[in-house]
Enzyme design. Sequence first.
Site, PDB file in Angstrom:
ATOM      1  N   LYS A  98      65.445 -19.203 -37.848  1.00  0.00           N
ATOM      2  CA  LYS A  98      65.687 -19.634 -39.242  1.00  0.00           C
ATOM      3  C   LYS A  98      65.588 -18.427 -40.152  1.00  0.00           C
ATOM      4  O   LYS A  98      64.807 -17.503 -39.878  1.00  0.00           O
ATOM      5  CB  LYS A  98      64.622 -20.667 -39.661  1.00  0.00           C
ATOM      6  N   GLY A 206      67.412 -40.984 -50.126  1.00  0.00           N
ATOM      7  CA  GLY A 206      68.211 -39.755 -50.212  1.00  0.00           C
ATOM      8  C   GLY A 206      69.676 -40.101 -50.061  1.00  0.00           C
ATOM      9  O   GLY A 206      70.064 -40.772 -49.095  1.00  0.00           O
ATOM     10  N   GLY A 208      72.548 -37.841 -50.386  1.00  0.00           N
ATOM     11  CA  GLY A 208      73.422 -36.669 -50.366  1.00  0.00           C
ATOM     12  C   GLY A 208      74.312 -36.753 -49.142  1.00  0.00           C
ATOM     13  O   GLY A 208      74.802 -37.829 -48.775  1.00  0.00           O
ATOM     14  N   ASN A 209      74.467 -35.633 -48.464  1.00  0.00           N
ATOM     15  CA  ASN A 209      75.361 -35.570 -47.311  1.00  0.00           C
ATOM     16  C   ASN A 209      74.974 -36.587 -46.237  1.00  0.00           C
ATOM     17  O   ASN A 209      75.778 -37.424 -45.817  1.00  0.00           O
ATOM     18  CB  ASN A 209      75.334 -34.127 -46.769  1.00  0.00           C
ATOM     19  N   VAL A 210      73.725 -36.542 -45.795  1.00  0.00           N
ATOM     20  CA  VAL A 210      73.308 -37.393 -44.671  1.00  0.00           C
ATOM     21  C   VAL A 210      73.256 -38.872 -45.083  1.00  0.00           C
ATOM     22  O   VAL A 210      73.812 -39.746 -44.403  1.00  0.00           O
ATOM     23  CB  VAL A 210      71.937 -36.929 -44.124  1.00  0.00           C
ATOM     24  N   GLY A 211      72.609 -39.162 -46.216  1.00  0.00           N
ATOM     25  CA  GLY A 211      72.452 -40.547 -46.663  1.00  0.00           C
ATOM     26  C   GLY A 211      73.792 -41.224 -46.906  1.00  0.00           C
ATOM     27  O   GLY A 211      73.991 -42.386 -46.521  1.00  0.00           O
TER      28      GLY A 211
HETATM   29  P1  NAD Z   1      71.522 -33.212 -49.788  1.00  0.00           P
HETATM   30  O1  NAD Z   1      71.018 -32.119 -50.655  1.00  0.00           O
HETATM   31  O2  NAD Z   1      72.996 -33.402 -49.633  1.00  0.00           O
HETATM   32  O3  NAD Z   1      70.902 -34.623 -50.274  1.00  0.00           O
HETATM   33  C1  NAD Z   1      69.541 -34.799 -50.516  1.00  0.00           C
HETATM   34  C2  NAD Z   1      69.370 -36.119 -51.252  1.00  0.00           C
HETATM   35  O4  NAD Z   1      67.981 -36.394 -51.405  1.00  0.00           O
HETATM   36  C3  NAD Z   1      69.959 -36.125 -52.663  1.00  0.00           C
HETATM   37  O5  NAD Z   1      70.570 -37.379 -52.889  1.00  0.00           O
HETATM   38  C4  NAD Z   1      68.735 -35.996 -53.565  1.00  0.00           C
HETATM   39  O6  NAD Z   1      68.931 -36.556 -54.857  1.00  0.00           O
HETATM   40  C5  NAD Z   1      67.739 -36.785 -52.750  1.00  0.00           C
HETATM   41  N1  NAD Z   1      66.338 -36.559 -53.052  1.00  0.00           N
HETATM   42  C6  NAD Z   1      65.685 -35.404 -53.314  1.00  0.00           C
HETATM   43  N2  NAD Z   1      64.384 -35.643 -53.531  1.00  0.00           N
HETATM   44  C7  NAD Z   1      64.207 -36.980 -53.377  1.00  0.00           C
HETATM   45  C8  NAD Z   1      63.104 -37.846 -53.442  1.00  0.00           C
HETATM   46  N3  NAD Z   1      61.880 -37.398 -53.717  1.00  0.00           N
HETATM   47  N4  NAD Z   1      63.287 -39.179 -53.214  1.00  0.00           N
HETATM   48  C9  NAD Z   1      64.516 -39.670 -52.933  1.00  0.00           C
HETATM   49  N5  NAD Z   1      65.610 -38.892 -52.848  1.00  0.00           N
HETATM   50  C10 NAD Z   1      65.452 -37.572 -53.072  1.00  0.00           C
HETATM   51  O7  NAD Z   1      70.822 -32.972 -48.373  1.00  0.00           O
HETATM   52  P2  NAD Z   1      71.327 -33.463 -46.959  1.00  0.00           P
HETATM   53  O8  NAD Z   1      72.207 -32.417 -46.377  1.00  0.00           O
HETATM   54  O9  NAD Z   1      71.798 -34.870 -47.065  1.00  0.00           O
HETATM   55  O10 NAD Z   1      69.961 -33.386 -46.123  1.00  0.00           O
HETATM   56  C11 NAD Z   1      68.980 -34.420 -46.258  1.00  0.00           C
HETATM   57  C12 NAD Z   1      67.874 -34.147 -45.256  1.00  0.00           C
HETATM   58  O11 NAD Z   1      68.406 -34.117 -43.939  1.00  0.00           O
HETATM   59  C13 NAD Z   1      67.144 -32.807 -45.420  1.00  0.00           C
HETATM   60  O12 NAD Z   1      65.800 -32.990 -45.061  1.00  0.00           O
HETATM   61  C14 NAD Z   1      67.817 -31.904 -44.415  1.00  0.00           C
HETATM   62  O13 NAD Z   1      66.960 -30.864 -43.993  1.00  0.00           O
HETATM   63  C15 NAD Z   1      68.058 -32.894 -43.294  1.00  0.00           C
HETATM   64  N6  NAD Z   1      69.144 -32.471 -42.416  1.00  0.00           N
HETATM   65  C16 NAD Z   1      70.402 -32.313 -42.883  1.00  0.00           C
HETATM   66  C17 NAD Z   1      71.414 -31.910 -42.015  1.00  0.00           C
HETATM   67  C18 NAD Z   1      72.838 -31.760 -42.507  1.00  0.00           C
HETATM   68  O14 NAD Z   1      73.724 -31.492 -41.674  1.00  0.00           O
HETATM   69  N7  NAD Z   1      73.132 -31.950 -43.784  1.00  0.00           N
HETATM   70  C19 NAD Z   1      71.136 -31.650 -40.654  1.00  0.00           C
HETATM   71  C20 NAD Z   1      69.812 -31.841 -40.187  1.00  0.00           C
HETATM   72  C21 NAD Z   1      68.840 -32.256 -41.082  1.00  0.00           C
END
Ligand code: NAD
Length: 404
Positions: A98, A206, A208-211
């Site tokens: 990392k 959450g 964002g991308n994953v949700g």
């Molecule tokens: P993102 O930045 O696209 O979305 C994050 C979401 O979380 C946003 O909607 C934000 O408003 C929300 N958020 C932030 N703080 C919050 C809180 N206290 N309560 C509720 N919602 C909150 O991120 P992502 O890419 O969707 O990643 C989400 C998680 O998944 C992270 O922990 C990331 O490390 C993990 N992850 C992502 C990937 C990937 O490919 N994107 C891969 C492995 C793990």
Amino acid sequence: MEQTVVDLQEQRISVLDDLLEQVNVTSLLDSWGPEKVIQVYDPKIKMEGILVIDNTARGPGKGGFRISSGVTPTEVFKLARTMTWKCALADLPFGGAKGAINADAYSIDKIRFVKTFARAVSTFSPDQWVAAPDMNVGEKEIEAFVEEIGSMKAATGKPERLGGIPHELGTTGFGVGVSIESTLEVLSKTVTIQETLENLKVVIQGFGNVGSELTKYLANRGARIVGISDYWGAAYNPKGIDASKALKHAYACDEAHSIKGCKGATAIARDDVTYLNCDILVPAAISNVITGQNASKIKAKLVFEAANNPTTIIAEQTLFKRGVLVIPDCIVNAGGVIGSYVEYIGGSPDEAFAMIEAKISQNTRKVLKSAINSDTITLPRAMAMKIAQKRVSQAMHRRAGQEL
Ligand code: NAD
């Protein structure tokens, strides 16, 4: 309020701990790694960078780099170690690593910082480190990184025109969906839970991308998404939130676009979403959201860790004693890194989705079946770690043999 000597001592110890965390890397060493902890600095633009290569016995260390102020070697190490286990469990020919740039992403010239960081760590990439996007690093920064290193193999998550498979295609959210379905299939044979997602109540923290990608997957399978939250608030509808309406609020960057304003749902306090009556809870936002303090309030029967480290160890045990299973991040959110591997070997998005489905389904089943069949009561995470550690240990022995 009067402070006792004990209070003051505790404060001093905590300040010292924080300082130690920033500078002391020797406390991190164990039998797995880290192999290298590199700190780089460019005095001209004041770029401070960290690279932790945890373990490369199975292949070059895989892991993204983030831009975040206050990031410490310890934090980067923990993320690198998670990658070591995640890649081993997905049986990818990668180790764990990392990187990070310690800066406020909004007040720097990101591309210039990324190029400076790339030059400083170029000795290690791509042979020992294959980078990827992480917080505040997207495909533009990755393009700058690979150009500066001079190798397309130096990172994944590149733009599509450079042969990349961007995370925006939804690889991680898709993998979470596959893990949920595989879990239901296995558990429905031994406990009273239905085999399919049809009408099951799901809460997603959450958006964002994953949700949001997971929402699409679940909606297609007829699940009832009763709660969704983002940074600013949450939406609730016990009959199910309309996914097409919810998706208008995905990736909100300000309160005005937050999911709390979703039509056909009631706005509730952000953190209350975690305690809603539901079958499945998916934390998909930040770390440490389910803790010893709030675990007893969780009503879900299953928790799927889409985020990295959302459940503390104490919380996981508290939930387990109540019969609530936590399916760990190293299985559930591996879709991103599996997609990265397919990009690394020059495959297509279709091949990435096929491999994600096969590997996540197989790993979820394997870990759950061995947890169910073990002599002693075992957490799925413990089983996952056992498999991952065995694979890394075998690779370390093979490498040691070759070095003799
Ligand atoms: P993102 O930045 O696209 O979305 C994050 C979401 O979380 C946003 O909607 C934000 O408003 C929300 N958020 C932030 N703080 C919050 C809180 N206290 N309560 C509720 N919602 C909150 O991120 P992502 O890419 O969707 O990643 C989400 C998680 O998944 C992270 O922990 C990331 O490390 C993990 N992850 C992502 C990937 C990937 O490919 N994107 C891969 C492995 C793990």
